[in-house]
Scaffold this active site. Structure first.
Site, mmCIF file in Angstrom:
data_model
loop_
_atom_site.group_PDB
_atom_site.id
_atom_site.type_symbol
_atom_site.label_atom_id
_atom_site.label_comp_id
_atom_site.label_asym_id
_atom_site.label_seq_id
_atom_site.Cartn_x
_atom_site.Cartn_y
_atom_site.Cartn_z
ATOM 1 N N GLY A 71 -15.087 -10.900 -3.975
ATOM 2 C CA GLY A 71 -15.925 -10.627 -2.809
ATOM 3 C C GLY A 71 -16.677 -9.308 -2.949
ATOM 4 N N ASP A 72 -16.007 -8.312 -3.514
ATOM 5 C CA ASP A 72 -16.663 -7.005 -3.708
ATOM 6 C C ASP A 72 -17.816 -7.142 -4.692
ATOM 7 O OD1 ASP A 72 -14.477 -6.160 -2.212
ATOM 8 O OD2 ASP A 72 -13.353 -5.515 -3.970
ATOM 9 N N ASN B 104 -13.838 -7.401 5.339
ATOM 10 C CA ASN B 104 -12.590 -7.005 4.659
ATOM 11 C C ASN B 104 -11.418 -6.762 5.617
ATOM 12 O OD1 ASN B 104 -13.260 -7.191 1.969
ATOM 13 N ND2 ASN B 104 -13.982 -5.077 1.801
ATOM 14 N N TYR C 12 0.822 -1.212 0.000
ATOM 15 C CA TYR C 12 0.000 0.000 0.000
ATOM 16 C C TYR C 12 0.853 1.259 0.000
ATOM 17 C CZ TYR C 12 -4.022 -2.849 1.490
ATOM 18 O OH TYR C 12 -5.028 -3.768 1.578
ATOM 19 N N ARG D 204 -0.767 4.443 0.755
ATOM 20 C CA ARG D 204 -2.033 5.139 1.020
ATOM 21 C C ARG D 204 -2.034 5.905 2.337
ATOM 22 N NH1 ARG D 204 -6.002 -0.051 1.572
ATOM 23 N NH2 ARG D 204 -7.601 1.535 1.319
#
Ligand code: ADP
Ligand code: ELE
Length: 306
Positions: free
Chosen positions: A266-267, A177, A112, A114
């Site tokens: 999954g999304d 998640n 990541y 982020r």
């Protein structure tokens, strides 16, 4: 004709993902494939593709990546008016590192980029100003996940504000998640925070590995005992789902398809289920739709086909 269909609002961070063209250590990767990522944004696109009026509430940087993400949403028919543009913080990114196993299978590790991103500055204020406030007020369903409260204290406060606001018939959907990389050094706190949202949501999605890692059990019936409050509880695995609507329990099988890429299944599954519920399908009908839409993510590459 005015569009009178139910509005779904997805709240969370949109990311740009970079996936190397070939497997190997990142220091050797020269060419990357860029696409939109971010669990709630994936779900938003899949919801819109399933014909549901959908908006995203979030924040992006005033940069090319933010413009790329919002353009992608627009192209897929998602309302992006609730996305704030931050002049001072960048859009979040992730880079996947691919490694090939001895049997030729490809595995990926996420890196990541982020922290300090525009979306990690989401706060309760993000929901106060128009058009985000209008979209939320009009929504029949708000979808979010365990990623959002992991980003910062202010995103956690934002998630609390969403869950604590009067529902007025609106459904709150929560995808567990579990992302241990975002809770590093405070995993137990993360587990408790996620459990608190699962306890307060109307709809809860949880994968088998997440159930094991966060709640210490992969048994769907035990999960139902732990979270009896949610109207719908959907425990997913690669092979199918065990779902509860109140006390009704349904098992459904995944479709047998050649998998190209499993990230985002999954999304997409959540989007299919939510689209079913919003259009009045039964539990069984909504699950069939969920498996079908998850399949579209599995057989496509990362450019959204869902
Ligand atoms: N290998 C697979 N084959 C067919 N369907 C799959 C596969 N993997 C995931 N799915 C679909 O996606 C759903 C969610 O999968 P799961 O592995 O629990 O979530 P995630 O992709 O978030 O890890 C499954 O119930 C199924 O519908
Ligand atoms: O980790 C994050 O913050 C992301 O949002 C990146 C990904 O786009 C989703 O995590 C995909 O999620 P799955 O559908 O569960 O495979």
């Amino acid at each position: 004709m005015p569009d009178t269909s139910a509005l779904a609002v997805c709240v969370g961070e949109g990311l740009v993902s970079f996936v190397p063209a070939t497997a190997g250590p990142l220091e050797e990767a020269r060419t990357f494939h860029r696409s939109l990522a971010g669990a709630e944004w994936n779900t938003a696109i899949a919801l819109a593709s399933a014909g549901i009026r959908t908006a995203v509430v979030s924040r992006v940087g005033d940069d090319g990546f933010g413009r790329f993400l919002t353009a992608e949403l627009r192209q897929h028919g998602v309302d992006g008016r609730g996305i704030e543009i931050d002049p001072d913080a960048p859009t979040g990114l992730y880079v996947k590192e691919l490694s090939s196993g001895p049997d030729g299978s490809i595995d990926g590790t996420m890196h990541y980029y982020r922290s300090g991103s525009a979306a990690s500055a989401m706060s309760p204020d993000t929901f106060e100003s128009s058009p985000a406030s209008d979209l939320l007020a009009e929504s029949a369903l708000v979808h979010t996940s365990g990623i959002t409260p992991a980003l910062s204290d202010s995103t956690r406060a934002a998630q609390d504000a969403l869950f604590d606001a009067p529902r007025e018939g609106r459904l709150i959907s929560f995808d567990v998640n579990w992302r241990p990389a975002l809770w590093r050094g405070r995993e137990d706190e993360g587990r408790a925070v996620i459990a608190s949202y699962a306890r307060r949501a109307d709809i809860v999605f949880c994968t088998q590995p997440d159930a094991e890692a966060v709640f210490g059990t992969a048994d769907p019936d035990r999960l139902r005992e732990l979270f009896p409050e949610a109207r719908y509880l959907i425990a997913t695995s690669r092979s199918g789902a065990v779902s509860f609507d109140g006390s009704e329990r349904t098992e459904s099988e995944a479709l047998d398809v050649p998998v190209v890429e499993s990230i985002g299944a999954g999304d997409a599954f959540a989007a299919g289920f939510l689209a079913g519920i919003l259009t009045g399908l039964s539990l069984t009908g909504s699950l069939a739709r969920a498996h079908r839409i998850a399949t579209r993510a599995l057989i496509s590459t990362r450019d959204h086909v869902v």
